[in-house]
Design a protein around this motif. Structure first.
Motif, PDB file in Angstrom:
ATOM      1  N   UNK A  24      45.411  37.587  41.574  1.00  0.00           N
ATOM      2  CA  UNK A  24      44.499  37.538  40.428  1.00  0.00           C
ATOM      3  C   UNK A  24      44.599  38.782  39.576  1.00  0.00           C
ATOM      4  N   UNK A  25      44.827  39.937  40.209  1.00  0.00           N
ATOM      5  CA  UNK A  25      44.939  41.174  39.444  1.00  0.00           C
ATOM      6  C   UNK A  25      46.203  41.187  38.587  1.00  0.00           C
ATOM      7  N   UNK A  26      47.302  40.703  39.133  1.00  0.00           N
ATOM      8  CA  UNK A  26      48.533  40.648  38.341  1.00  0.00           C
ATOM      9  C   UNK A  26      48.375  39.672  37.179  1.00  0.00           C
ATOM     10  N   UNK A  27      47.767  38.525  37.443  1.00  0.00           N
ATOM     11  CA  UNK A  27      47.542  37.552  36.373  1.00  0.00           C
ATOM     12  C   UNK A  27      46.615  38.129  35.306  1.00  0.00           C
ATOM     13  N   UNK A  28      45.602  38.881  35.725  1.00  0.00           N
ATOM     14  CA  UNK A  28      44.690  39.477  34.752  1.00  0.00           C
ATOM     15  C   UNK A  28      45.412  40.507  33.884  1.00  0.00           C
ATOM     16  N   UNK A  29      46.379  41.239  34.446  1.00  0.00           N
ATOM     17  CA  UNK A  29      47.184  42.173  33.647  1.00  0.00           C
ATOM     18  C   UNK A  29      47.942  41.404  32.560  1.00  0.00           C
ATOM     19  N   UNK A  30      48.529  40.279  32.942  1.00  0.00           N
ATOM     20  CA  UNK A  30      49.256  39.448  31.985  1.00  0.00           C
ATOM     21  C   UNK A  30      48.331  38.965  30.873  1.00  0.00           C
TER      22      UNK A  30
ATOM     23  N   UNK B 183      45.498  50.454  50.946  1.00  0.00           N
ATOM     24  CA  UNK B 183      44.696  51.646  51.138  1.00  0.00           C
ATOM     25  C   UNK B 183      43.928  52.000  49.868  1.00  0.00           C
ATOM     26  N   UNK B 184      42.791  52.632  50.080  1.00  0.00           N
ATOM     27  CA  UNK B 184      41.976  53.178  48.977  1.00  0.00           C
ATOM     28  C   UNK B 184      41.616  52.126  47.943  1.00  0.00           C
ATOM     29  N   UNK B 185      41.258  50.916  48.411  1.00  0.00           N
ATOM     30  CA  UNK B 185      40.868  49.853  47.497  1.00  0.00           C
ATOM     31  C   UNK B 185      39.382  49.563  47.580  1.00  0.00           C
ATOM     32  N   UNK B 186      38.597  50.517  48.030  1.00  0.00           N
ATOM     33  CA  UNK B 186      37.170  50.284  48.202  1.00  0.00           C
ATOM     34  C   UNK B 186      36.446  50.233  46.867  1.00  0.00           C
TER      35      UNK B 186
ATOM     36  N   UNK C  32      43.820  49.753  39.783  1.00  0.00           N
ATOM     37  CA  UNK C  32      45.034  50.573  39.777  1.00  0.00           C
ATOM     38  C   UNK C  32      46.075  50.051  40.763  1.00  0.00           C
ATOM     39  N   UNK C  33      45.598  49.555  41.922  1.00  0.00           N
ATOM     40  CA  UNK C  33      46.532  48.999  42.901  1.00  0.00           C
ATOM     41  C   UNK C  33      47.238  47.766  42.341  1.00  0.00           C
TER      42      UNK C  33
ATOM     43  N   UNK D 106      37.558  41.078  36.339  1.00  0.00           N
ATOM     44  CA  UNK D 106      37.505  39.731  36.901  1.00  0.00           C
ATOM     45  C   UNK D 106      38.633  39.467  37.868  1.00  0.00           C
ATOM     46  N   UNK D 107      39.841  39.910  37.527  1.00  0.00           N
ATOM     47  CA  UNK D 107      40.968  39.731  38.428  1.00  0.00           C
ATOM     48  C   UNK D 107      40.786  40.477  39.734  1.00  0.00           C
ATOM     49  N   UNK D 108      40.238  41.694  39.666  1.00  0.00           N
ATOM     50  CA  UNK D 108      40.009  42.486  40.876  1.00  0.00           C
ATOM     51  C   UNK D 108      38.979  41.824  41.781  1.00  0.00           C
ATOM     52  N   UNK D 109      37.877  41.362  41.190  1.00  0.00           N
ATOM     53  CA  UNK D 109      36.835  40.728  42.001  1.00  0.00           C
ATOM     54  C   UNK D 109      37.298  39.392  42.566  1.00  0.00           C
TER      55      UNK D 109
END
Length: 418
Positions: free
Chosen positions: A361-367, A216-219, A226-227, A74-77
């Motif tokens: 959003x990705x950092x928050x989702x990690x938390x 880079x490489x976030x397709x 991972x990024x 969800x954070x990635x999207x």
């Protein structure tokens, strides 16, 4: 003095003058109200169908596991499609799901397996809403208004968290549990409509001094996740904040649930009323601290506030392990809640202001995921320790929090955070 208070009050309400913030506040409040309704409805119908608390545990687990597993997705999207878009569609998806469950219940077609499937679907969809909800604010208000905006959202969150289960229980008592699902669906549908009308700000340049987000490489989805993990790990301030959040979650999840219940029933020789008062004192203190924090001007040193909060909670936990009367326990919990609400305003604002919006959003989702992982461990451990009384449990919490506070003070990067 009067002019100072007037100025602080005016500053606190500044974000509410913006239509998009008002829509966000209403949408989030409706969503959280719906969450409270769904908890009551799922619980009551499951117990009514099975008369089994084990079955209830399975239903609630079916909701929690997908939420924990899919939060990183969800954070990635959310970073890729925008928080507003994800909030909108996840709200409407939850509305459709709750309406379907309510109609199936009215038709007499519900059973425990369908409830498990519905709970799992709800948890999965909710995993896409939560990171977006926590990261959308910087795109709605200017960075200078983040503390005030977070304070107002925080108050709405706490009020909805209290009213949702209470009103849900009232609806179930006066009508039928299936009706609660339909009311729930209306809440989520209105949330989606509110979010759809939000007008976001133009995208700003990355904050000065912030670690560059990897482009880079976030397709692929995996590469984007991972990024986000690499971004969080690369910044010592973010690493420290994540570690602190884990420690504080560990010292809240068990002690504030198992601990409060044991304290109320055994140590204070009270009952459900005492337990309700403890939770009410915590929520009331947090709301008061949130409002006071939102009314303060400037950018205090967030790192020092984090250390102060950990120390504040350590002292409070130590006192709770020793108190033998309800008034002292309520006063202690009230001031603990005040500290949590006060620091929370500035801690969340720092994250929103300093982390690159393309990866926020990705950092928050990690938390969030780390919190999901730590909370069950805290609940199990506190449940085991509470068998011999609350003293050892609250003492352990105090030690963990004191060590956390000391660790924060040893980090120059964290001490200088603003």
């Amino acid at each position: 003095m009067a002019s100072t208070l007037t100025s602080a009050g005016s500053r606190l309400w500044t974000p509410a003058r913006q239509p998009s913030f008002r829509l966000l506040w209403l949408g989030q409040s409706l969503s959280l109200l719906g969450d409270g309704f769904s908890y009551i409805a799922f619980s009551w119908i499951t117990l009514g169908l099975t008369q089994s608390t084990l079955a209830l545990g399975w239903v609630l687990a079916c909701q929690g596991v997908p939420r924990a597993l899919l939060t990183l997705v969800g954070g990635s999207l959310s970073d890729k499609w925008s928080s507003r878009t994800l909030m909108k569609f996840s709200s409407w998806a939850r509305a459709g799901l709750m309406a379907a469950v309510g109609l199936a219940g009215m038709a007499g077609a519900l059973n425990v397996w369908l409830l498990c499937c519905a709970a799992a679907a709800f948890g999965a969809v909710d995993a896409f809403f939560q990171p977006a909800r926590a990261s959308i604010l910087p795109s709605v208000v200017d960075k200078e208004m983040l503390p005030q905006a977070n304070a107002l959202l925080g108050v709405g969150t706490k009020v909805s968290a209290i009213l949702g289960p209470a009103v849900g229980g009232l609806v179930v008592a006066l009508s039928d549990a299936h009706i609660a699902f339909l009311v729930d669906a209306v809440c989520f549908a209105l949330c989606g409509l509110c979010v759809a009308r939000i007008r976001t700000l133009p995208k700003a340049e990355p904050a000065a001094g912030a670690a560059p987000a990897e482009k880079a490489a976030e397709d692929t989805l995996g590469a984007r996740i991972r990024a986000g993990l690499r971004y969080a790990w690369a910044d010592p301030r973010i690493r420290t904040v994540l570690a602190i959040d884990m420690a504080v979650t560990f010292c809240q999840a068990g002690p504030f649930t198992v601990g409060f219940a044991t304290l109320a029933k055994i140590d204070l020789d009270g009952g459900s009323t005492t337990l309700g008062l403890l939770n009410g004192a915590l929520a009331g203190g947090a709301m008061l601290g949130t409002l006071v924090g939102g009314a303060i001007a400037g950018r205090p040193r967030v790192g020092l506030l984090i250390a102060a909060l950990a120390g504040w909670l350590a002292v409070g936990s130590g006192i709770l392990g020793l108190v033998d009367n309800t008034v002292a326990a309520l006063a202690t919990v009230l001031v603990m809640g005040f500290g949590m609400g006060f620091q929370g305003v500035f801690g969340v604002s720092w994250i929103q202001r300093n982390i690159d919006g393309s990866v926020l959003s990705r950092v928050i989702s990690v938390d969030m995921v780390l919190g999901y992982a730590v909370a069950p461990l805290s609940l199990v451990l506190c449940g085991a320790m509470a068998q011999s009384g609350t003293g050892p449990m609250f003492a352990l919490s105090a030690v963990v929090l004191a060590v956390t506070a000391a660790g924060v003070l040893t980090s120059r990067h964290v001490r200088e955070m603003r």
